[in-house]
Design a protein around this motif. Structure first.
Motif, PDB file in Angstrom:
ATOM      1  N   LEU A  57     -10.868 -31.206   5.987  1.00 30.82           N
ATOM      2  CA  LEU A  57     -10.509 -32.120   7.417  1.00 30.82           C
ATOM      3  C   LEU A  57     -11.067 -32.869   7.277  1.00 30.82           C
ATOM      4  O   LEU A  57     -10.925 -34.253   7.045  1.00 30.82           O
ATOM      5  CB  LEU A  57      -9.900 -31.391   8.158  1.00 30.82           C
ATOM      6  CG  LEU A  57     -10.467 -32.302   9.975  1.00 30.82           C
ATOM      7  CD1 LEU A  57      -8.830 -32.786   9.450  1.00 30.82           C
ATOM      8  CD2 LEU A  57      -9.988 -31.493  10.939  1.00 30.82           C
ATOM      9  N   PHE A  58     -12.312 -32.658   7.166  1.00 30.63           N
ATOM     10  CA  PHE A  58     -13.450 -33.412   6.540  1.00 30.63           C
ATOM     11  C   PHE A  58     -13.713 -33.754   5.665  1.00 30.63           C
ATOM     12  O   PHE A  58     -14.430 -35.407   5.929  1.00 30.63           O
ATOM     13  CB  PHE A  58     -15.138 -32.739   7.460  1.00 30.63           C
ATOM     14  CG  PHE A  58     -14.729 -31.964   8.727  1.00 30.63           C
ATOM     15  CD1 PHE A  58     -14.411 -31.684   9.553  1.00 30.63           C
ATOM     16  CD2 PHE A  58     -16.189 -30.786   8.376  1.00 30.63           C
ATOM     17  CE1 PHE A  58     -14.257 -31.196  10.718  1.00 30.63           C
ATOM     18  CE2 PHE A  58     -16.711 -30.233   9.418  1.00 30.63           C
ATOM     19  CZ  PHE A  58     -16.020 -30.298  10.403  1.00 30.63           C
TER      20      PHE A  58
ATOM     21  N   TRP B   5     -19.767 -33.327  13.174  1.00 23.49           N
ATOM     22  CA  TRP B   5     -18.471 -32.811  12.967  1.00 23.49           C
ATOM     23  C   TRP B   5     -18.530 -31.478  13.057  1.00 23.49           C
ATOM     24  O   TRP B   5     -17.944 -30.488  13.180  1.00 23.49           O
ATOM     25  CB  TRP B   5     -18.411 -33.267  11.751  1.00 23.49           C
ATOM     26  CG  TRP B   5     -17.194 -34.539  11.741  1.00 23.49           C
ATOM     27  CD1 TRP B   5     -17.946 -36.084  11.874  1.00 23.49           C
ATOM     28  CD2 TRP B   5     -15.673 -34.640  11.793  1.00 23.49           C
ATOM     29  NE1 TRP B   5     -16.626 -36.840  11.931  1.00 23.49           N
ATOM     30  CE2 TRP B   5     -15.685 -36.006  12.298  1.00 23.49           C
ATOM     31  CE3 TRP B   5     -14.766 -33.772  12.946  1.00 23.49           C
ATOM     32  CZ2 TRP B   5     -14.222 -36.989  12.564  1.00 23.49           C
ATOM     33  CZ3 TRP B   5     -13.813 -34.478  13.053  1.00 23.49           C
ATOM     34  CH2 TRP B   5     -13.745 -35.672  13.007  1.00 23.49           C
TER      35      TRP B   5
ATOM     36  N   LEU C 261     -11.328 -34.949   4.248  1.00 21.58           N
ATOM     37  CA  LEU C 261      -9.947 -36.938   4.687  1.00 21.58           C
ATOM     38  C   LEU C 261     -10.290 -37.868   5.741  1.00 21.58           C
ATOM     39  O   LEU C 261     -10.530 -39.190   5.032  1.00 21.58           O
ATOM     40  CB  LEU C 261      -9.177 -35.792   5.351  1.00 21.58           C
ATOM     41  CG  LEU C 261      -7.743 -34.419   4.645  1.00 21.58           C
ATOM     42  CD1 LEU C 261      -6.866 -34.321   4.875  1.00 21.58           C
ATOM     43  CD2 LEU C 261      -7.669 -36.345   3.035  1.00 21.58           C
ATOM     44  N   VAL C 262     -11.407 -37.036   6.473  1.00 25.00           N
ATOM     45  CA  VAL C 262     -11.745 -37.988   8.060  1.00 25.00           C
ATOM     46  C   VAL C 262     -13.179 -38.373   7.850  1.00 25.00           C
ATOM     47  O   VAL C 262     -13.712 -39.914   8.132  1.00 25.00           O
ATOM     48  CB  VAL C 262     -12.081 -37.348   9.092  1.00 25.00           C
ATOM     49  CG1 VAL C 262     -10.438 -36.852   9.511  1.00 25.00           C
ATOM     50  CG2 VAL C 262     -12.543 -36.535   9.410  1.00 25.00           C
ATOM     51  N   GLY C 263     -13.568 -38.003   6.472  1.00 20.51           N
ATOM     52  CA  GLY C 263     -15.504 -38.507   5.900  1.00 20.51           C
ATOM     53  C   GLY C 263     -16.004 -38.205   6.934  1.00 20.51           C
ATOM     54  O   GLY C 263     -16.784 -39.080   7.184  1.00 20.51           O
ATOM     55  N   GLY C 264     -15.863 -36.920   7.342  1.00 21.20           N
ATOM     56  CA  GLY C 264     -17.493 -36.191   8.354  1.00 21.20           C
ATOM     57  C   GLY C 264     -17.539 -35.401   7.401  1.00 21.20           C
ATOM     58  O   GLY C 264     -18.470 -35.027   8.465  1.00 21.20           O
ATOM     59  N   THR C 265     -17.574 -35.367   6.071  1.00 20.10           N
ATOM     60  CA  THR C 265     -18.365 -34.624   5.545  1.00 20.10           C
ATOM     61  C   THR C 265     -19.861 -34.472   5.570  1.00 20.10           C
ATOM     62  O   THR C 265     -20.158 -35.142   5.364  1.00 20.10           O
ATOM     63  CB  THR C 265     -18.216 -34.355   4.120  1.00 20.10           C
ATOM     64  OG1 THR C 265     -16.727 -34.269   3.506  1.00 20.10           O
ATOM     65  CG2 THR C 265     -19.125 -33.316   3.274  1.00 20.10           C
TER      66      THR C 265
ATOM     67  N   SER D 243     -21.975 -34.454   8.616  1.00 17.51           N
ATOM     68  CA  SER D 243     -22.468 -34.682   9.824  1.00 17.51           C
ATOM     69  C   SER D 243     -22.454 -33.950  10.781  1.00 17.51           C
ATOM     70  O   SER D 243     -21.791 -33.622  10.774  1.00 17.51           O
ATOM     71  CB  SER D 243     -21.243 -35.902  10.222  1.00 17.51           C
ATOM     72  OG  SER D 243     -21.367 -36.063  11.746  1.00 17.51           O
TER      73      SER D 243
END
Length: 263
Positions: A120-121, A132, A123-127, A129
């Motif tokens: 999920l992260f 997140w 896909l949303v570009g939150g890796t 962070s």
């Protein structure tokens, strides 16, 4: 009430000793001056505790875990209080589903949650962070907070609230001055329990942390894959101390017996 017999007391003592023995061994080994995990030790030393505080990676991971636990426990509490009030006070379609949804992280393996959140992260570009990561930890600790909030609200005498409303208090004033103070032990206990679980979480965190947000349990896991020395025992002893301190506060605020039985 029937008292426990000698065999029952002996069995309970053996179970407690079996559970506490590994923790005690780790704490004792942490004080060894040797370069290896040695027990018994000839003398006690703070050498490895000094090494922990001088190790920049472990100290950074400690602060990451501390701020993460504080943030995720607070977010979980902010979600659990209104959710608990809705579940206990109102009847609406999907009430059971909502309750099950909030409690579902208790039955889903953290390994599965870690893999799912990693995807999920990505896909949303939150890796990587920290924000997140807080959301991920809040997801798994909210059930603990919700259970104690619901326990505090079950059987809640609403006559004081009704009296406040009849005297002209607004809904906000009623909540802040009547409801919240009366359920505060449950809310505080839920926050502490969420803090403990977030601070000790490792399985899911392995998947969703980045080099800049590595938590202390993950750092310990990474270090243990390379070498095992008394430094690990010292870090473990410090984590035991932090968790034990939080548990003592939880017992004073809410009561561990009430936490275990969920009421």
């Amino acid at each position: 009430m029937r008292k426990n017999g000698p065999l029952a007391l002996l069995f309970n003592a053996l179970v407690i000793a079996f559970m506490l023995a590994p923790l005690l061994v780790v704490c004792v080994v942490a004080f060894t001056p040797e370069n290896t995990l040695t027990l018994p030790t000839s003398r006690f030393s703070l050498r490895w505790f000094e090494a922990v505080f001088a190790h920049p990676d472990f100290m950074q991971s400690f602060w990451n875990s501390l701020w993460l636990a504080l943030a995720s426990a607070t977010l979980a509490t902010l979600l659990a209080v209104p959710a608990g009030m809705a579940i206990t006070r109102y009847t609406f379609p999907g009430r059971g589903f909502l309750n099950g949804l909030f409690l579902s992280p208790l039955i889903i393996p953290h390994l599965v949650l870690g893999v799912a959140l990693l995807r999920l992260f990505a896909l949303v570009g939150g890796t990587g962070s920290f924000g997140w990561l807080v959301l991920a930890h809040a997801l798994i600790v909210t059930p603990y907070t919700l259970r104690l909030v619901v326990a505090a609200l079950v059987g809640f005498d609403r006559s004081a609230e009704q009296a406040a409303l009849s005297l002209g208090a607004s809904q906000t004033q009623m909540f802040t001055r009547i409801t919240l103070p009366m359920i505060l032990p449950g809310v505080t206990g839920g926050w502490l329990l969420a803090f403990i679980n977030s601070f000790d979480e490792v399985t899911m965190s392995i998947f969703v942390t980045s080099p800049s947000t590595v938590t202390l349990p993950v750092r310990m896991y990474m270090y243990a894959t390379e070498s095992i020395d008394p430094l690990m025992a010292a870090v473990s002893a410090l984590m035991v101390a932090v968790t034990a301190f939080a548990m003592i506060i939880l017992d004073r605020v809410y009561g561990l017996d009430r936490v275990l039985v969920g009421r």
